[in-house]
Write an enzyme that holds these catalytic residues in place. Structure first.
Site, mmCIF file in Angstrom:
data_model
loop_
_atom_site.group_PDB
_atom_site.id
_atom_site.type_symbol
_atom_site.label_atom_id
_atom_site.label_comp_id
_atom_site.label_asym_id
_atom_site.label_seq_id
_atom_site.Cartn_x
_atom_site.Cartn_y
_atom_site.Cartn_z
ATOM 1 N N HIS A 61 43.526 34.140 41.260
ATOM 2 C CA HIS A 61 42.274 34.741 41.741
ATOM 3 C C HIS A 61 41.110 33.767 41.520
ATOM 4 C CE1 HIS A 61 44.178 38.834 40.605
ATOM 5 N NE2 HIS A 61 44.149 38.798 41.924
ATOM 6 N N LYS B 146 46.067 55.100 40.805
ATOM 7 C CA LYS B 146 46.700 53.952 40.165
ATOM 8 C C LYS B 146 46.490 53.971 38.657
ATOM 9 C CE LYS B 146 47.168 49.060 41.190
ATOM 10 N NZ LYS B 146 46.658 47.919 41.919
ATOM 11 N N ARG C 73 49.813 33.869 48.567
ATOM 12 C CA ARG C 73 50.744 33.149 47.706
ATOM 13 C C ARG C 73 52.041 32.809 48.418
ATOM 14 N NH1 ARG C 73 51.356 37.562 43.296
ATOM 15 N NH2 ARG C 73 51.287 38.671 45.243
ATOM 16 N N SER D 292 49.076 39.615 39.142
ATOM 17 C CA SER D 292 48.621 40.486 38.055
ATOM 18 C C SER D 292 49.777 41.282 37.472
ATOM 19 C CB SER D 292 47.526 41.436 38.551
ATOM 20 O OG SER D 292 46.359 40.721 38.850
#
Length: 152
Positions: free
Chosen positions: A17, A41, A90, A127
């Site tokens: 990030h 979440k 990515r 993450s």
């Protein structure tokens, strides 16, 4: 003015990030890091902790600000007059996922999505990997900015 939003949950921010944001600074006049809030979440870090990690990481960058938001990212873009969404890629799976979102956003608004490829040295970091390393008491510090510190 070229204003971009970099949205995410940042649970926690990773070196990937940070790389995308620092490279994005050269492309935009302003980058707003937008921490999305999703009641569905379960986060490892509180909203306040995630915000503090980001503020500390980018304290030396006047072109970067951090906010929190709920709802659609394009609605936030309209609200704060941002004309771009910045996203990092990515791998091919990221591309396919992000492409679909970018097409939907473009269909519903005039907001453009700008993709930057992550640096090779950070392309494996996510993450979720960081959270797993933290849970198992591994060397997570190798994967995150210095601002991210877990109480042990």
């Amino acid at each position: 003015m070229r204003k971009a939003i970099f949205p995410g949950s940042f649970d926690p921010i990773t070196l990937g990030h940070e790389d995308i944001i620092r490279r994005g600074i050269t492309l935009f006049d302003e980058i707003v890091i937008a921490i999305g809030v999703n009641a569905e979440k379960k986060y490892m870090f509180s909203l306040e902790e995630r915000k503090q990690f980001l503020e500390e990481t980018f304290k030396d960058q006047p072109k970067v600000s951090i906010i929190t938001y709920e709802g659609l990212t394009i609605d936030l873009c309209k609200k704060i007059n941002a004309n771009f969404i910045l996203r990092g890629l990515r791998n091919p799976a990221d591309f396919e996922f992000e492409k679909a979102i970018a097409h939907a956003n473009r269909r519903m608004s005039k907001i453009e999505t700008v993709f930057l490829l992550t640096a090779a040295k950070t392309s494996f970091i996510s993450s979720s990997i960081v959270r797993d390393v933290i849970r198992h008491k591994g060397q997570y510090e190798l994967l995150v900015p210095d601002a991210v510190r877990v109480k042990k």
